[in-house]
Design a protein around this motif. Structure first.
Motif, PDB file in Angstrom:
ATOM      1  N   SER A  52      41.297  39.509  19.437  1.00 30.61           N
ATOM      2  CA  SER A  52      40.709  39.831  20.715  1.00 30.61           C
ATOM      3  C   SER A  52      40.664  41.519  20.845  1.00 30.61           C
ATOM      4  O   SER A  52      39.947  42.001  21.264  1.00 30.61           O
ATOM      5  CB  SER A  52      41.996  39.380  21.778  1.00 30.61           C
ATOM      6  N   THR A  53      41.729  42.348  20.489  1.00 24.46           N
ATOM      7  CA  THR A  53      41.800  43.580  20.617  1.00 24.46           C
ATOM      8  C   THR A  53      40.623  44.205  19.589  1.00 24.46           C
ATOM      9  O   THR A  53      40.036  45.062  20.123  1.00 24.46           O
ATOM     10  CB  THR A  53      43.078  44.031  20.063  1.00 24.46           C
ATOM     11  N   ASP A  54      40.745  43.731  18.228  1.00 23.92           N
ATOM     12  CA  ASP A  54      39.893  44.405  17.298  1.00 23.92           C
ATOM     13  C   ASP A  54      38.579  44.119  17.533  1.00 23.92           C
ATOM     14  O   ASP A  54      37.550  44.725  17.368  1.00 23.92           O
ATOM     15  CB  ASP A  54      40.119  43.901  15.782  1.00 23.92           C
ATOM     16  N   CYS A  55      38.206  43.066  18.032  1.00 25.16           N
ATOM     17  CA  CYS A  55      36.403  42.376  18.353  1.00 25.16           C
ATOM     18  C   CYS A  55      36.314  42.443  19.648  1.00 25.16           C
ATOM     19  O   CYS A  55      35.076  42.499  20.207  1.00 25.16           O
ATOM     20  CB  CYS A  55      36.499  40.945  18.019  1.00 25.16           C
ATOM     21  N   GLU A  56      37.220  42.917  20.833  1.00 25.37           N
ATOM     22  CA  GLU A  56      36.624  43.235  22.066  1.00 25.37           C
ATOM     23  C   GLU A  56      36.593  41.750  22.601  1.00 25.37           C
ATOM     24  O   GLU A  56      35.390  41.986  23.347  1.00 25.37           O
ATOM     25  CB  GLU A  56      35.885  44.363  22.261  1.00 25.37           C
ATOM     26  N   VAL A  57      37.230  40.606  22.349  1.00 24.62           N
ATOM     27  CA  VAL A  57      36.640  39.746  23.356  1.00 24.62           C
ATOM     28  C   VAL A  57      38.154  39.129  23.576  1.00 24.62           C
ATOM     29  O   VAL A  57      39.203  39.188  23.258  1.00 24.62           O
ATOM     30  CB  VAL A  57      36.641  38.547  21.703  1.00 24.62           C
ATOM     31  N   GLU A  58      37.697  38.472  24.788  1.00 28.71           N
ATOM     32  CA  GLU A  58      38.884  38.003  25.468  1.00 28.71           C
ATOM     33  C   GLU A  58      39.528  36.936  24.785  1.00 28.71           C
ATOM     34  O   GLU A  58      38.804  36.104  24.285  1.00 28.71           O
ATOM     35  CB  GLU A  58      38.394  37.436  26.891  1.00 28.71           C
ATOM     36  N   THR A  59      40.810  36.757  24.987  1.00 29.00           N
ATOM     37  CA  THR A  59      41.492  35.639  24.147  1.00 29.00           C
ATOM     38  C   THR A  59      41.169  34.155  24.754  1.00 29.00           C
ATOM     39  O   THR A  59      40.951  33.451  23.900  1.00 29.00           O
ATOM     40  CB  THR A  59      43.035  35.739  24.431  1.00 29.00           C
ATOM     41  N   HIS A  60      40.771  34.206  26.096  1.00 26.61           N
ATOM     42  CA  HIS A  60      40.465  32.787  26.389  1.00 26.61           C
ATOM     43  C   HIS A  60      39.081  32.514  25.731  1.00 26.61           C
ATOM     44  O   HIS A  60      38.715  31.330  25.568  1.00 26.61           O
ATOM     45  CB  HIS A  60      40.704  32.579  28.045  1.00 26.61           C
ATOM     46  N   GLN A  61      38.225  33.421  25.535  1.00 27.75           N
ATOM     47  CA  GLN A  61      36.903  33.119  24.860  1.00 27.75           C
ATOM     48  C   GLN A  61      37.165  32.690  23.467  1.00 27.75           C
ATOM     49  O   GLN A  61      36.482  31.485  23.155  1.00 27.75           O
ATOM     50  CB  GLN A  61      36.002  34.438  24.846  1.00 27.75           C
ATOM     51  N   ILE A  62      38.032  33.392  22.716  1.00 25.39           N
ATOM     52  CA  ILE A  62      38.354  32.929  21.537  1.00 25.39           C
ATOM     53  C   ILE A  62      39.083  31.515  21.426  1.00 25.39           C
ATOM     54  O   ILE A  62      38.662  30.707  20.594  1.00 25.39           O
ATOM     55  CB  ILE A  62      39.402  34.057  20.733  1.00 25.39           C
ATOM     56  N   GLN A  63      39.986  31.226  22.501  1.00 27.76           N
ATOM     57  CA  GLN A  63      40.389  29.645  22.497  1.00 27.76           C
ATOM     58  C   GLN A  63      39.444  28.824  22.835  1.00 27.76           C
ATOM     59  O   GLN A  63      39.383  27.482  22.407  1.00 27.76           O
ATOM     60  CB  GLN A  63      41.329  29.709  23.539  1.00 27.76           C
ATOM     61  N   GLN A  64      38.390  29.329  23.667  1.00 24.63           N
ATOM     62  CA  GLN A  64      37.288  28.208  23.923  1.00 24.63           C
ATOM     63  C   GLN A  64      36.562  27.685  22.793  1.00 24.63           C
ATOM     64  O   GLN A  64      36.249  26.791  22.531  1.00 24.63           O
ATOM     65  CB  GLN A  64      36.373  28.766  25.010  1.00 24.63           C
ATOM     66  N   TRP A  65      36.003  29.097  21.931  1.00 21.25           N
ATOM     67  CA  TRP A  65      35.609  28.588  20.724  1.00 21.25           C
ATOM     68  C   TRP A  65      36.427  27.802  19.765  1.00 21.25           C
ATOM     69  O   TRP A  65      35.834  26.897  19.044  1.00 21.25           O
ATOM     70  CB  TRP A  65      35.117  29.850  20.097  1.00 21.25           C
TER      71      TRP A  65
END
Ligand SMILES: [Zn+2]
Ligand SMILES: [Zn+2]
Length: 135
Positions: A52-65
């Motif tokens: 999340s930090t390194d790619c500047e993506v929200e954690t919930h977006q990662i979890q959704q994927w």
């Protein structure tokens, strides 16, 4: 014409299908997805907050994927999300193997339940009652 406000940037756009996100935001999101996928390939041990930090993506977006099974983590990866049913760590999807099996059984049980099936005149259906359980 079906017009909506983009869920991300609020801009009005012509809605076709899928999530209510405008084409620009969708494209940006796809780019992010590729970035995250590459990052995970290069850093298989990275945790979700780290991604999340390194790619500047929200954690919930990662979890959704992950829930959508678009992101899959290796079996030995420490990264995981909780099973929506029992909370066990899983690497992709919504449920752990155990709950998936249980859900499948529950599904079969509910199919088998209707105790008074309407008299079915169709011959092949009546001759193969076991067929319904084989799947
Ligand atoms: Zn947008
Ligand atoms: Zn589970």
């Amino acid at each position: 014409m079906n017009v909506r406000n983009c869920k991300k940037c609020g801009k009005i756009f012509t809605y076709v299908a899928g999530p209510p996100i405008c084409p620009q935001c969708r494209e940006a999101s796809e780019k992010k997805f590729d970035e995250v996928k590459t990052y995970i390939r290069e850093n298989p041990k990275a945790s979700i907050p780290q991604i999340s930090t390194d790619c500047e993506v929200e954690t919930h977006q990662i979890q959704q994927w992950i829930r959508e099974e678009r992101l899959v983590f290796a079996d030995d990866s420490p990264v995981g999300i909780p099973c929506e049913k029992c909370g066990a760590m899983i690497h992709t999807g919504k449920y752990c193997e155990k709950c998936k099996a249980e859900l499948a059984t529950g599904l079969n049980a509910s199919i088998a339940k209707p105790e008074m099936p309407k008299p079915e005149p169709k011959k092949d259906f009546r001759n193969n009652p076991a067929m319904r359980f084989l799947k």
